[in-house]
Design a protein around this motif. Structure first.
Motif, short mmCIF file in Angstrom:
data_model
loop_
_atom_site.label_atom_id
_atom_site.label_comp_id
_atom_site.label_asym_id
_atom_site.label_seq_id
_atom_site.Cartn_x
_atom_site.Cartn_y
_atom_site.Cartn_z
N ALA A 151 20.43 -10.95 1.86
CA ALA A 151 19.68 -11.60 0.90
C ALA A 151 20.36 -12.68 0.14
N ALA A 152 21.65 -12.69 0.03
CA ALA A 152 22.16 -13.87 -0.33
C ALA A 152 22.27 -14.87 1.02
N ARG A 153 22.33 -14.68 2.24
CA ARG A 153 22.24 -15.63 3.20
C ARG A 153 20.99 -16.21 3.15
N GLU A 154 19.93 -15.39 2.80
CA GLU A 154 18.47 -16.05 3.08
C GLU A 154 18.30 -17.33 1.82
N HIS A 155 18.96 -17.05 0.80
CA HIS A 155 18.54 -17.87 -0.18
C HIS A 155 19.62 -18.88 -0.73
N VAL A 156 20.79 -18.56 -0.48
CA VAL A 156 22.13 -19.48 -0.87
C VAL A 156 22.97 -19.63 0.39
N GLU A 157 23.08 -21.23 0.49
CA GLU A 157 23.77 -21.66 1.58
C GLU A 157 25.31 -21.16 1.80
N ARG A 158 25.89 -20.96 0.46
CA ARG A 158 27.30 -20.69 0.62
C ARG A 158 27.73 -19.20 0.19
N VAL A 159 28.11 -18.50 1.04
CA VAL A 159 28.28 -17.08 0.81
C VAL A 159 29.63 -16.67 1.06
N SER A 160 30.27 -15.93 0.14
CA SER A 160 31.65 -15.36 0.40
C SER A 160 31.68 -13.85 0.04
N VAL A 161 32.40 -13.16 0.85
CA VAL A 161 32.64 -11.60 0.81
C VAL A 161 33.96 -11.31 0.38
N ASP A 162 34.10 -10.36 -0.61
CA ASP A 162 35.41 -9.74 -0.88
C ASP A 162 35.52 -8.27 -0.12
N PHE A 163 36.64 -8.25 0.33
CA PHE A 163 37.13 -7.01 1.07
C PHE A 163 38.51 -6.59 0.52
N ILE A 164 38.64 -5.25 0.58
CA ILE A 164 39.86 -4.72 0.16
C ILE A 164 40.42 -3.95 1.44
N PHE A 165 41.84 -4.15 1.45
CA PHE A 165 42.37 -3.53 2.68
C PHE A 165 43.58 -2.42 2.05
N GLY A 166 44.13 -1.69 3.04
CA GLY A 166 45.34 -0.78 2.76
C GLY A 166 44.53 0.60 2.29
N LEU A 167 43.37 0.82 2.87
CA LEU A 167 42.53 2.04 2.08
C LEU A 167 42.98 3.30 3.07
N PRO A 168 42.92 4.51 2.61
CA PRO A 168 43.41 5.59 3.27
C PRO A 168 42.60 5.71 4.55
N GLY A 169 43.27 5.85 5.65
CA GLY A 169 42.49 6.23 6.86
C GLY A 169 42.41 4.78 7.57
N GLN A 170 42.55 3.72 6.96
CA GLN A 170 42.15 2.38 7.50
C GLN A 170 43.31 1.75 8.38
N ASP A 171 43.31 2.30 9.55
CA ASP A 171 44.29 1.75 10.31
C ASP A 171 44.05 0.21 10.95
N ARG A 172 44.79 -0.41 11.67
CA ARG A 172 44.39 -1.80 12.29
C ARG A 172 43.05 -1.84 12.88
N ALA A 173 42.99 -0.81 13.97
CA ALA A 173 41.45 -0.83 14.47
C ALA A 173 40.41 -0.79 13.49
N ALA A 174 40.67 0.10 12.68
CA ALA A 174 39.43 0.51 11.56
C ALA A 174 39.23 -0.86 10.65
N LEU A 175 40.22 -1.56 10.38
CA LEU A 175 39.94 -2.68 9.50
C LEU A 175 39.34 -4.01 10.40
N LEU A 176 39.79 -4.12 11.55
CA LEU A 176 39.32 -5.01 12.62
C LEU A 176 37.79 -4.77 12.82
N ALA A 177 37.40 -3.40 13.01
CA ALA A 177 35.99 -3.14 13.28
C ALA A 177 35.12 -3.55 11.98
N GLU A 178 35.61 -3.20 10.70
CA GLU A 178 34.94 -3.79 9.77
C GLU A 178 34.58 -5.27 9.69
N LEU A 179 35.72 -5.94 9.99
CA LEU A 179 35.68 -7.37 9.54
C LEU A 179 34.81 -7.93 10.91
#
Ligand code: SF4
Length: 382
Positions: A151-179
């Motif tokens: 929705a943001a992409r459709e109407h506004v040119e500049r879009v940023s996303v906040d992400f939190i890392f270091g969550l339980p069960g979030q190893d390197r592979a899991a974080l990279l998959a989310e990104l």
């Protein structure tokens, strides 16, 4: 000297409190949020403080919270227009950002915000794993996050996303998959924060009881470096410890703040810091309780503090060394009247010998390879 000044507007309501959050915000159902009354209060504050803006140049506007997407766009737009009108001059391409919660951002809201003049949306996605979003107590799931980005992409040119890392069960592979799942959206900006456990939050209580598994320092470091490598390969520049951008698409509002430049805070609990001449500034935090603010937005501030040249120098170090550009030495001299290299001669020389600091193109900076030691380096210079 042109007195570039940014404006931060705090919107202190959320549909629900997240268990890790210590921001100044209270839970209100969307129907109970006093959006129009809150806009009226912010306008009264702005009007009452107009003399503080004389001779200032509007550098950027940021609506944060809380959840500003619970504010109806008409009310937010009224505040936005009044801020623009309150400054004698403004940047030609003024960056106007609204922080968004995926649970209150759909196509209609994105379009209404764009119509009101907003040109940048910063979305608190936090994770693209349903399990981790549940852990964080968020109201949205991964599909909801994706819908909000679309929705943001459709109407506004500049879009940023906040992400939190270091969550339980979030190893390197899991974080990279989310990104990697963000790749199709070609976002121009990403903020990546380590989960921090703040006092007074439910997460803090759980941790004290040993019931909150958090990542170790080594695990954080592994994730930090993995994200940096993956996002670098996608063309993002790691331009601040927690922020990545495509070239030229950095957050202007945050860059202004990291340079230690003036900003006006409007709204309940909003913090602002306005310069009052070379080596002098005043930081204030507005009355905190939203109801008290609604009653009297010009009530004496909850906190007010004079900053001298040394305070401003420390601030410039603390914020500027987090960025890839570093601290602009001429700018610091102009604002504080102090020569940073002279004022901190011994610790700077010691850290330069260790390779923790470099002076280049008129800037003092920490090489990116040393960012994991940033806190210790900054403390050394205090
Ligand atoms: S939505 Fe954001 S501001 Fe509101 S409680 Fe959650 S983390 Fe805090």
């Amino acid at each position: 000297m042109r007195r570039g000044t940014s404006v931060y507007v705090h919107f202190p309501f959320c549909a629900r409190r997240c268990p890790y959050c210590d921001f100044a915000t209270i839970a209100r159902s969307p129907q109970e949020v006093p959006g129009s009354a809150y806009a009226d209060a912010v306008l009264r504050e702005l009007e009452g403080r107009h003399t503080e803006l004389e001779g200032r140049h509007l550098a950027s506007i940021f609506f944060g919270g809380g959840t500003p997407t619970l504010w109806d766009a008409e009310a937010l737009g009224r505040v936005l227009a009044a801020i623009r009108a309150a400054f004698p001059t403004a940047e030609d391409e003024l960056e106007i950002t609204v922080e968004c919660n995926p649970s209150s951002l759909d196509r209609a809201k994105a379009r209404a915000l764009a119509d009101a003049g907003v040109n940048r949306l910063s979305i608190g996605v936090q994770s693209l794993s349903d399990e981790r979003l549940r852990f964080l107590g968020r109201l949205h799931d991964a599909r909801g996050a994706i819908r909000a980005i679309e929705a943001a992409r459709e109407h506004v040119e500049r879009v940023s996303v906040d992400f939190i890392f270091g969550l339980p069960g979030q190893d390197r592979a899991a974080l990279l998959a989310e990104l990697d799942a963000l790749r199709p959206f070609s976002l121009e900006h990403l903020s990546l924060y380590a989960l921090t456990i703040e006092e007074g939050t439910p997460f803090h209580e759980l941790r004290k009881k040993g019931r909150l598994p958090v990542a170790t320092d080594d695990e954080y470091a592994t994730l930090f470096l993995a994200a940096e490598e993956a996002l670098g390969a996608l063309g993002y520049e790691h331009y601040e410890v927690s922020n990545y951008a495509r070239p030229g698409r950095e957050s202007r509002h945050n860059a202004h703040y990291w340079r230690g430049h003036a900003y006006l805070g409007l709204g309940a609990a909003a913090v602002g810091c306005l310069d009052e001449g070379v080596g002098r500034a005043r930081r204030r935090k507005n009355v905190i309780e939203p109801d008290a603010y609604l009653r009297d937005p010009l009530a004496p501030p909850a906190e007010s503090e004079r900053l001298d040249a040394e305070d401003l120098l420390r601030e410039a170090l603390m914020l500027g060394l987090r960025t890839s550009r570093g601290v602009d030495l001429a700018d610091v001299r102009e604002r504080t009247g102090l020569d940073l290299l002279e004022a901190r001669r011994a610790p700077i020389a010691r850290r330069m010998e260790l390779g923790d600091l470099v002076v280049e193109d008129g800037h003092l900076r920490v090489p990116r390879s040393r960012w994991l030691s940033l806190d210790a380096i900054v403390v050394d210079l205090f």
